[in-house]
Design a protein around this motif. Structure first.
Motif, PDB file in Angstrom:
ATOM      1  N   ARG A 103       0.794  -1.180   0.010  1.00 25.40           N
ATOM      2  CA  ARG A 103       0.196  -0.046  -0.060  1.00 25.40           C
ATOM      3  C   ARG A 103       0.825   1.133   0.014  1.00 25.40           C
ATOM      4  N   SER A 114      -6.462  -0.196  10.730  1.00 25.43           N
ATOM      5  CA  SER A 114      -7.202  -1.197  11.421  1.00 25.43           C
ATOM      6  C   SER A 114      -8.031  -2.000  10.090  1.00 25.43           C
ATOM      7  N   VAL A 115      -8.184  -1.375   8.976  1.00 27.17           N
ATOM      8  CA  VAL A 115      -9.084  -1.963   7.847  1.00 27.17           C
ATOM      9  C   VAL A 115      -7.921  -2.785   7.076  1.00 27.17           C
ATOM     10  N   GLU A 116      -6.532  -2.547   7.020  1.00 22.21           N
ATOM     11  CA  GLU A 116      -5.629  -3.184   6.601  1.00 22.21           C
ATOM     12  C   GLU A 116      -5.245  -4.469   7.427  1.00 22.21           C
ATOM     13  N   ASN A 117      -5.408  -4.183   8.788  1.00 23.82           N
ATOM     14  CA  ASN A 117      -5.294  -5.438   9.708  1.00 23.82           C
ATOM     15  C   ASN A 117      -6.164  -6.391   9.490  1.00 23.82           C
ATOM     16  N   GLU A 118      -7.361  -5.871   9.311  1.00 22.84           N
ATOM     17  CA  GLU A 118      -8.622  -6.913   9.074  1.00 22.84           C
ATOM     18  C   GLU A 118      -8.523  -7.742   7.873  1.00 22.84           C
ATOM     19  N   TRP A 119      -7.748  -6.968   6.849  1.00 20.24           N
ATOM     20  CA  TRP A 119      -7.835  -7.684   5.657  1.00 20.24           C
ATOM     21  C   TRP A 119      -6.558  -8.609   5.811  1.00 20.24           C
ATOM     22  N   ASN A 120      -5.622  -8.385   6.379  1.00 17.38           N
ATOM     23  CA  ASN A 120      -4.352  -9.194   6.808  1.00 17.38           C
ATOM     24  C   ASN A 120      -4.785 -10.465   7.685  1.00 17.38           C
ATOM     25  N   SER A 121      -5.651 -10.098   8.540  1.00 18.24           N
ATOM     26  CA  SER A 121      -5.878 -11.076   9.324  1.00 18.24           C
ATOM     27  C   SER A 121      -6.557 -12.346   8.877  1.00 18.24           C
ATOM     28  N   GLY A 122      -7.427 -12.173   7.965  1.00 21.12           N
ATOM     29  CA  GLY A 122      -7.723 -13.546   7.350  1.00 21.12           C
ATOM     30  C   GLY A 122      -6.745 -14.297   6.694  1.00 21.12           C
ATOM     31  N   ARG A 123      -5.771 -13.492   6.009  1.00 15.54           N
ATOM     32  CA  ARG A 123      -4.488 -13.989   5.443  1.00 15.54           C
ATOM     33  C   ARG A 123      -3.869 -14.590   6.302  1.00 15.54           C
TER      34      ARG A 123
END
Length: 245
Positions: free
Chosen positions: A43, A125-134
């Motif tokens: 990003r 926070s949004v990026e962490n949520e996206w990366n949390s699934g990964r």
């Protein structure tokens, strides 16, 4: 018309082939992405600005030619030229815009850092949520790999246990074989001892019978006169022996 269609189809095929080649080159034979030659996109962060909206690159562009004061001189000179030539007319809307600009500047300096920090926090926070699934997928796959390695290790332990059980069965078979061999040996020895004892008994009985038969026949063969003569001779021998002493 047909030439345009042909050109479009050729361009579409070329783009498809290019995307396929890029996708194939981005992954190796095992299907794992080549992170070194084809890194994952990151990003982008906004560049540095001055005065709240002027990019830093513009100042660097002027710095190599006019020095530090070049960008500011150019801005002031351009504004002066526009105003002196009445290209930019200062009507009532100008002062309204100037007042709005001052309010925006005040709001940006007063609430801008807090708003920027809040927005950065929301973006993180949004990026962490996206990366949390990964990350969870990676963690689950790593756990599955570890479980598979543990299962393989346990399977190897089962093989060792099976080998130990086979050795135990072979030892039990060997013990049973030796036990039966000992039973056969003892049985044969018992029968041989029986035959030996039987032969010894038969020999003793034959000897006793023979001795009894000889004694009885000798006794029957001795006459009373011979018995009297033998008795007298014995008495005489005893008397002779007693006289010598």
């Amino acid at each position: 018309m047909l030439s345009r269609v042909a050109l479009r189809s050729a361009a579409a095929k070329q783009s498809t082939c290019t995307a396929l080649v890029a996708r194939t080159s981005a992954t190796d034979v095992s299907g794992v992405r080549d992170e070194k030659n084809f890194p994952r996109p990151v990003r982008g962060e906004p560049g540095k600005v001055r005065l709240g909206f002027v990019p830093e690159e513009w100042f660097q562009f002027f710095h190599s030619k006019t020095g530090v004061t070049g960008p500011y001189t150019f801005g002031v000179g351009l504004a002066t030229y526009l105003c002196s030539k009445e290209i930019f007319i200062m009507e009532h809307e100008y002062y309204s815009g100037l007042s709005i600009l001052l309010m925006v500047y005040y709001a940006s300096t007063k609430f801008g850092p807090k708003l920027a920090a809040w927005l950065d926090k929301e973006v993180d926070s949004v990026e962490n949520e996206w990366n949390s699934g990964r990350n969870e997928s990676i963690k689950s796959l790593e756990d599955a790999i570890q479980d598979e390695k543990t299962a393989q290790w346990r399977a190897q332990g089962q093989e060792l246990l099976i080998e130990a059980k086979k050795e135990n069965v072979l030892l039990q078979l060997e013990a049973a074989y030796r036990e039966r061999m000992m039973q056969a040996y003892m049985e044969v020895k018992r029968r041989l001892d029986y035959q030996l004892e039987k032969a010894n008994v038969e020999r003793r009985l034959s000897q006793k019978h023979m001795v009894d038969w000889i004694v009885s026949n000798v006794t029957k063969a001795i006459t009373p006169d011979q018995e009297k003569q033998a008795l007298d001779r014995c008495i005489a021998d005893l008397a002779a022996i007693a006289g010598r002493k």
